[in-house]
Design a protein around this motif. Structure first.
Motif, PDB file in Angstrom:
ATOM      1  N   THR A 273      47.681  34.771  31.059  1.00 12.84           N
ATOM      2  CA  THR A 273      47.479  33.435  31.620  1.00 12.84           C
ATOM      3  C   THR A 273      48.271  32.398  30.835  1.00 12.84           C
ATOM      4  OG1 THR A 273      45.244  34.119  32.235  1.00 12.84           O
ATOM      5  CG2 THR A 273      45.747  31.798  32.431  1.00 12.84           C
ATOM      6  N   ALA A 286      38.931  33.970  29.903  1.00 16.16           N
ATOM      7  CA  ALA A 286      39.804  35.009  30.456  1.00 16.16           C
ATOM      8  C   ALA A 286      39.022  36.150  31.082  1.00 16.16           C
ATOM      9  CB  ALA A 286      40.717  35.557  29.358  1.00 16.16           C
ATOM     10  N   LEU A 289      39.271  36.541  35.074  1.00 12.55           N
ATOM     11  CA  LEU A 289      40.547  37.109  35.515  1.00 12.55           C
ATOM     12  C   LEU A 289      40.645  38.581  35.137  1.00 12.55           C
ATOM     13  CD1 LEU A 289      43.302  36.778  36.835  1.00 12.55           C
ATOM     14  CD2 LEU A 289      44.196  36.043  34.607  1.00 12.55           C
TER      15      LEU A 289
END
Length: 323
Positions: A273, A286, A289
């Protein structure tokens, strides 16, 4: 655990009132998209960037609602809490805006960047050992000494109503969603998400994402009752705390499923990211994701809101750096 009949369950009206109350003190954070991640996942992802929020995290929403909802008499005594970081600095920020004292209990292992932010906003820190039992014991001493109003990091209807404002904005900023996914630790953000979506967009599926090494919410969800770990170890430092009765009410009634990710999967998603979207985010942020990448068949073809919950990172200790 209290029966839900004994708890005050925040309502849609509470969330709407919270949004009006906190608007002068928060950002309406942007929603970003990434063709790279859309291609990689097969889904259309909409990242709600609370890493750009005041104090660097979504928790300023709930903290501000609690602080600015206090009467003048109660506010004069200040506020207090326990937190691994983002709630502590968010409450310090809100208390500073109102000009009242804020005392916080933080694990000695909490990131230095978060401790520095708390002090920068005028909060007073008392350190504890990195376990739920130590945190709660030290906090009891601090509250007895200061007499401040206890603003729980997540098991507080004022906080949950405030966190629910994030999903309200997300709905307004996107043209229809099939699902929303956010990290889960104690469950404040997920509970606020459930509060808002179950009322305003009940067709939208709600997913939670959690580290494998701190998967008590996942195990609770599968077992049908709260399972609490005292001191889990994970790079996602914001997700180490267990569910409580109020957040369990929302999770057990409204969450579609909970997914987990390994430490390496979390670090890889965080780094990817940073590389592809050029945004600063914490390891805890995170996890959603990472779980989407791990469960692409679940999300393929869907329009998915992804809550990036905060950006308070110690830049000298990024998890992929060699020590």
């Amino acid at each position: 655990m209290k029966d839900t009949a004994e708890m005050y369950i925040p309502t849609l009206e509470d969330m709407l009132a919270a949004h009006e109350r906190i608007k002068p003190h928060i950002h309406r954070t942007p929603v970003l998209t990434s063709s790279y991640f859309n291609d990689l996942t097969g889904a259309e992802l909409f990242f709600k960037c609370e890493n750009f929020q005041k104090a660097g995290a979504f928790k300023v929403r709930g903290a501000s609602n609690a602080v600015f909802g206090l009467s003048e008499v109660d506010a004069a005594k200040g506020v207090c809490t326990h937190s691994s970081g983002n709630h502590a600095l968010s409450l310090s920020y809100a208390a500073g805006r109102r000009g009242i004292p804020c005392n916080v209990v933080m694990p000695r292992t909490a990131p230095e960047a978060k401790k520095a932010a708390v002090r920068g906003y005028g909060g007073t820190i008392t350190e504890c050992e990195p376990s739920t039992s130590s945190r709660e014991a030290v906090f009891a001493e601090v509250q007895a000494k200061t007499g401040g109003d206890f603003v729980h990091p997540y098991n507080d209807p004022r906080v949950i109503a405030g966190q629910g404002t994030c999903s309200r904005e997300l709905l307004e900023q996107t043209d229809g969603l099939d699902a929303v996914i956010a990290p889960i630790g104690g469950g404040g953000m997920i509970s606020g998400t459930c509060l808002t979506l179950s009322n305003l967009a009940p067709e939208v599926k709600i997913y939670a994402a959690e580290p494998e090494q701190a998967d008590d919410a996942y195990r609770s969800f599968k077992a049908g009752h709260i399972i609490a770990d005292d001191a889990p170890e994970t790079v996602a430092d914001g997700l180490k705390v267990p569910l409580k009765d109020l957040t369990w009410h929302f999770v057990s009634n409204h969450v579609t499923d909970i997914f987990t990710a390994s430490e390496q999967e979390i670090i890889d998603a965080m780094k990817l990211t940073w590389q592809r979207m050029k945004i600063v985010m914490e390891p805890s942020c995170a996890v959603p994701l990472a779980t989407i990448l791990k469960n692409r068949d679940v999300f393929a073809g869907e329009r998915v809101g992804v809550v990036i919950t905060g950006g308070n990172v110690d830049l000298d200790k990024l998890p992929w750096m060699k020590s």
